[in-house]
Design an enzyme around this catalytic site. Structure first.
Site, PDB file in Angstrom:
ATOM      1  N   ARG A 220      -3.846 -29.986  18.200  1.00 50.67           N
ATOM      2  CA  ARG A 220      -4.411 -29.277  17.068  1.00 50.67           C
ATOM      3  C   ARG A 220      -4.040 -27.984  17.023  1.00 50.67           C
ATOM      4  NH1 ARG A 220      -5.138 -33.856  16.250  1.00 50.67           N
ATOM      5  NH2 ARG A 220      -6.825 -35.120  15.410  1.00 50.67           N
ATOM      6  N   GLU A 248      -3.671 -26.944   7.573  1.00 47.71           N
ATOM      7  CA  GLU A 248      -2.655 -27.876   6.974  1.00 47.71           C
ATOM      8  C   GLU A 248      -3.260 -28.494   5.495  1.00 47.71           C
ATOM      9  OE1 GLU A 248      -2.667 -30.886   9.998  1.00 47.71           O
ATOM     10  OE2 GLU A 248      -1.826 -29.311  11.397  1.00 47.71           O
ATOM     11  N   HIS A 269       2.589 -32.307  10.952  1.00 53.57           N
ATOM     12  CA  HIS A 269       1.632 -33.237  11.467  1.00 53.57           C
ATOM     13  C   HIS A 269       1.976 -34.818  11.247  1.00 53.57           C
ATOM     14  CE1 HIS A 269      -2.900 -33.352  12.527  1.00 53.57           C
ATOM     15  NE2 HIS A 269      -2.268 -34.161  13.189  1.00 53.57           N
TER      16      HIS A 269
END
Length: 305
Positions: A220, A248, A269
């Protein structure tokens, strides 16, 4: 149900096979018995729109986007989907390390711009020291994959020693964070984001990395101090492969986007996002819902008293 990143018909069928009807919206009020989210925040306001809700099923391993206290107050249980993307995330970790070490993006940019020779050469993973920060299922699987490249040493950090890491075939050695950041040629990060790990990989550790070292983060973004990370990458203190970010999607003015491309490889991601993993995720979600409805809950994160 939040969009599951697979064809809706496929997701609907997976739940129908377990006896459930589907409404494709978390935003509209409903009398739904369960809410299924991937990354959409489940807040008190969201829960108030669904007063009959007894279960929040997170189609994801991380659940920091669910207000657990709001669920607890309403007597709502929370379940998640652990381990569905273990292979996918571990493979991208190795892929990012290789992309940086072998300068794959640079090679493509060179060819597309009409060039050919682009560097003196990349590096091999063989005979390097590999550090794994976080030895859960994904961290251990990543170590297994790196072992295939015949590294000189595999170092790992976890709050508890893990036999799966130290035993054959991985044959790793537990080490302190300081030793890993001092010695490792590649550091791959696999810790969960929570109150204890928020920003815990900060300047003190990042400044220990050598210029030839590569830092990979597929965990993360919040586990690192991203402004410091961007600063040190711009100073060419080390290189990195990053799949996750503090915010994000990344804002256009984020300092990480100002890092020279030869210093960092960025992906949006996608570590968890293989076709196989997404199909596995909806299947486990459906099983979680069925198990809870049958009074035999599994993968429970929160079970109110």
């Amino acid at each position: 149900l939040q969009d599951q990143q697979i064809p809706r018909q496929e997701a609907t069928q997976a739940l129908a096979d377990k006896g459930f009807d589907v409404l494709w919206s978390l935003d509209q009020p409903s009398d739904a018995w369960a809410l299924v989210t991937v990354t959409s925040p489940i807040t008190a306001e969201v829960l108030d729109r669904h007063p009959s809700c007894k279960l929040v099923a997170v189609s994801f391993t991380g659940f920091n986007h669910v207000d657990l206290e709001a669920c607890r107050k309403r007597g709502i249980a929370v379940v998640n989907v652990p381990a569905y993307s273990t292979d996918a995330v571990a493979e991208l970790s190795v892929g990012l390390a290789l992309a940086v070490y072998r300068e794959i993006p640079l090679g493509e940019r060179t060819i597309r711009s009409g060039g050919w020779v682009c560097s003196p050469g990349g590096f091999e993973l063989r005979d390097k020291v590999i550090g794994i920060v976080g030895l859960g299922d994904i961290g251990v699987r990543t170590a297994e994959l790196f072992r295939a490249f015949r590294p000189r040493e595999l170092l790992g950090w976890s709050r508890r020693e893990k036999a799966a890491f130290t035993d054959a075939p991985v044959s790793g050695r537990h080490a302190s964070l300081e030793e890993i950041f001092d010695r490792a040629d590649v550091v791959s990060v696999h810790v969960a984001l929570n109150a204890e790990t928020q920003g815990f990989l900060g300047r003190g550790l990042l400044e220990r990395l050598r210029p030839e070292a590569v830092l990979v983060n597929v965990a993360r973004g919040g586990v690192m101090d991203q402004p410091v990370l961007a600063e040190l990458l711009r100073e060419r203190r080390f290189r990195a492969g990053l799949d996750v970010f503090e915010m994000e999607p990344i804002p256009a003015d984020d300092p990480i986007l100002k890092v020279p491309p030869e210093q960092v490889v960025l992906t949006p991601h996608v570590a968890y996002k293989s076709v196989e993993a997404l199909r596995r995720r909806i299947a486990i979600t459906a099983e979680n819902l069925r198990a809870y409805a049958d009074g035999a809950p599994r993968n429970v994160v929160l079970q109110p008293k």
